[in-house]
Motif scaffolding. Structure first.
Motif, PDB file in Angstrom:
ATOM      1  N   ARG A 163     -41.217  49.289 -28.098  1.00  0.00           N
ATOM      2  CA  ARG A 163     -41.771  49.065 -26.704  1.00  0.00           C
ATOM      3  C   ARG A 163     -42.737  47.519 -26.324  1.00  0.00           C
ATOM      4  O   ARG A 163     -43.913  48.476 -27.311  1.00  0.00           O
ATOM      5  CB  ARG A 163     -42.121  49.590 -25.718  1.00  0.00           C
ATOM      6  N   CYS A 190     -33.019  52.442 -26.821  1.00  0.00           N
ATOM      7  CA  CYS A 190     -33.518  52.535 -25.659  1.00  0.00           C
ATOM      8  C   CYS A 190     -33.760  50.413 -25.345  1.00  0.00           C
ATOM      9  O   CYS A 190     -34.663  50.226 -25.422  1.00  0.00           O
ATOM     10  CB  CYS A 190     -34.068  53.325 -25.112  1.00  0.00           C
ATOM     11  N   THR A 220     -35.467  47.490 -24.236  1.00  0.00           N
ATOM     12  CA  THR A 220     -35.887  47.119 -23.495  1.00  0.00           C
ATOM     13  C   THR A 220     -36.774  45.975 -23.130  1.00  0.00           C
ATOM     14  O   THR A 220     -36.904  44.154 -22.848  1.00  0.00           O
ATOM     15  CB  THR A 220     -36.392  47.837 -22.250  1.00  0.00           C
ATOM     16  N   VAL A 246     -31.322  52.608 -18.516  1.00  0.00           N
ATOM     17  CA  VAL A 246     -32.118  51.327 -17.916  1.00  0.00           C
ATOM     18  C   VAL A 246     -31.829  50.281 -17.440  1.00  0.00           C
ATOM     19  O   VAL A 246     -31.909  49.161 -16.994  1.00  0.00           O
ATOM     20  CB  VAL A 246     -33.542  51.521 -18.482  1.00  0.00           C
ATOM     21  N   ASN A 263     -34.342  45.389 -14.243  1.00  0.00           N
ATOM     22  CA  ASN A 263     -34.482  45.486 -15.762  1.00  0.00           C
ATOM     23  C   ASN A 263     -33.509  43.948 -16.716  1.00  0.00           C
ATOM     24  O   ASN A 263     -32.345  44.582 -15.321  1.00  0.00           O
ATOM     25  CB  ASN A 263     -34.316  46.553 -17.016  1.00  0.00           C
ATOM     26  N   THR A 274     -31.821  43.441 -21.543  1.00  0.00           N
ATOM     27  CA  THR A 274     -30.975  43.984 -21.713  1.00  0.00           C
ATOM     28  C   THR A 274     -29.906  43.693 -21.738  1.00  0.00           C
ATOM     29  O   THR A 274     -28.486  43.549 -21.859  1.00  0.00           O
ATOM     30  CB  THR A 274     -31.282  45.751 -21.183  1.00  0.00           C
TER      31      THR A 274
END
Length: 339
Positions: free
Chosen positions: A177, A201, A203, A226, A232, A235
Motif C-alpha cells: 500500500r 487487495c 489498490t 474495495v 477507488n 483497481t
C-alpha cells in the motif's frame, strides 16, 4: 446526544447470489476467519453461531462457499491457527466440522507488525509451513500509508520473509500500500520470475500492476470489495488493462487475454457495495443500514462488479457475468495455491 445507530439484524448476513453454482463456486483466496468470527461474536453476542465451525456451516455453506484461504499474519503467531488447520486434515473432518468447505491457510507477518518479527516468530511460521493445509507464506509486504512499523524495518522483514518462502518454494501473498516502488524493487531482487505471487487487495496504480504482470508470469492481482467503491478507480483500471496492449509492448489483447485475478474478501473488512442494492436492503426498515462485517459468502457481488467492467470493453460484448468471473478466478486460485 449522538445519533442512535440503527440495529442490523443478524439475518442480513445470510446472503445468497444467483450466480453461485457447482460450476462457479465461491473460492475466497484471502480471508481472516478468526477475526471475522470474533467480529461476529462482538456484534451478536447472543447470535446463532457459537463456534467458528457453526459460523462456517451456517453462513458459508448455504452461500455456496467451496474453498477458503485463511490468513494468519500476526506477530507473535496466534496458536489458534493449529486448531483450525488440524480440524481440516481429513475429508471426514472437513465434511463434519466445516460442512464440506475446504480450509487452507497461509502465514506470515503483516508489515504493520514487522517491528515484532523475531527469530522465534520465524521459527513458528516455519513450523506452520510444514502443515498439510498450508499453501503459502503471507501476508507480508510494505505499508507506507500507516507506517505502523518503521519503513527500514518493513523492508528488511519483507525481504527476509521472501527469502524464506522462496527457499521453501511457497507461494507468496503480498500486501503493498502506497509502497509500489520499494515493493517492485524488492520482489524483483528476491523472487524468481516464475514464482507464484498473489498481490493481495490491489489498490495501487494500474501501471504498477501491469509492470508486475509483465515481469512475473505467475502473478495474480487480488480483487476485494474495495473495487466496488466509488473512491477507488485504480483497481478497475488495472483489471481492464489486462485486456488491452500494455505500455511495455506486450499484447494482452491478442490472441487470448487472461483475466489474471484472484477473488478475495479480506473479511471481516470491505463489504462489497452492490450488496446494498439487493432486495434484502430495499425494505424501508433496512434502508441505510450497513453490515458490521464481511464474510466469504459476499464474494459474488465483487465478481458481478468485475463482470460489469469487462462487458463494457470493446470486443467483450455480453460474454462476462459473475458466474464466468468466478469460474476463471477459481481456476486461477487452483493454479496459484493448488486449492
Amino acid at each position: 446526544m449522538g445519533k442512535k445507530s440503527k440495529a442490523i439484524p443478524e439475518s442480513l448476513l445470510r446472503l445468497t447470489h444467483p450466480a453461485v453454482s457447482p460450476a462457479s463456486p465461491i473460492v475466497d483466496t484471502h480471508t481472516h476467519l478468526a477475526l471475522t468470527f470474533e467480529a461476529y461474536r462482538r456484534k451478536y453476542p447472543a447470535g446463532d453461531f457459537t463456534t467458528v465451525f457453526d459460523f462456517v456451516r451456517g453462513l458459508y455453506v448455504p452461500a455456496g462457499v467451496q474453498e477458503i484461504v485463511d490468513v494468519w499474519c500476526e506477530a507473535p503467531v496466534r496458536p489458534l491457527w493449529r486448531k483450525f488447520a488440524d480440524a481440516a486434515l481429513t475429508e471426514e473432518q472437513r465434511r463434519e466440522l466445516w460442512g464440506g468447505v475446504g480450509y487452507w491457510f497461509v502465514m506470515g507477518v503483516h508489515p504493520h507488525q514487522a517491528k515484532h518479527y523475531t527469530d522465534a516468530v520465524e521459527a513458528d511460521i516455519m513450523e506452520a509451513m510444514a502443515h498439510p493445509r498450508c499453501v503459502g507464506w503471507g501476508e507480508m509486504g510494505l505499508d507506507y500509508h500507516y507506517d505502523t512499523s518503521p519503513r527500514p524495518i518493513q523492508r528488511e522483514v519483507f525481504a527476509r520473509q521472501l527469502r524464506c518462502a522462496v527457499r521453501l518454494n511457497k507461494p507468496l501473498t503480498i500486501h503493498s500500500r502506497e509502497a509500489s516502488e520499494d515493493t517492485e524493487r524488492i520482489l524483483k531482487q528476491e523472487v524468481p520470475k516464475d514464482h507464484k505471487i498473489h498481490i493481495h487487495c490491489f489498490t495501487d496504480s494500474p501501471a504498477f500492476a501491469q509492470r508486475l504482470l509483465d515481469w512475473f508470469p505467475n502473478l495474480y492481482i487480488g480483487i476485494t470489495g474495495v473495487i466496488t467503491y466509488s473512491s477507488n478507480t485504480d483497481t478497475s483500471t488495472a483489471v481492464r488493462n489486462m485486456f488491452l496492449p500494455s505500455s511495455s509492448g506486450s499484447t494482452a489483447s491478442s490472441p487470448s487475454p487472461r483475466l489474471r485475478i484472484l477473488l478475495e474478501t479480506d473479511a471481516p473488512y470491505m463489504v462489497p457495495a452492490p450488496i446494498y442494492n439487493t432486495p434484502a436492503f430495499a425494505a424501508p426498515e433496512e434502508k441505510g443500514k450497513r453490515l458490521p462485517l464481511c464474510h466469504s459468502g459476499m464474494l459474488p457481488w465483487t465478481a458481478g462488479f468485475v463482470a460489469g467492467l469487462l462487458r463494457r470493453l470493446p470486443g467483450q460484448g455480453d460474454g462476462w457475468d459473475a458466474a464466468r468471473v468466478m469460474s476463471v478466478a477459481r481456476e486461477n486460485a487452483r493454479a496459484m495455491y493448488g486449492t
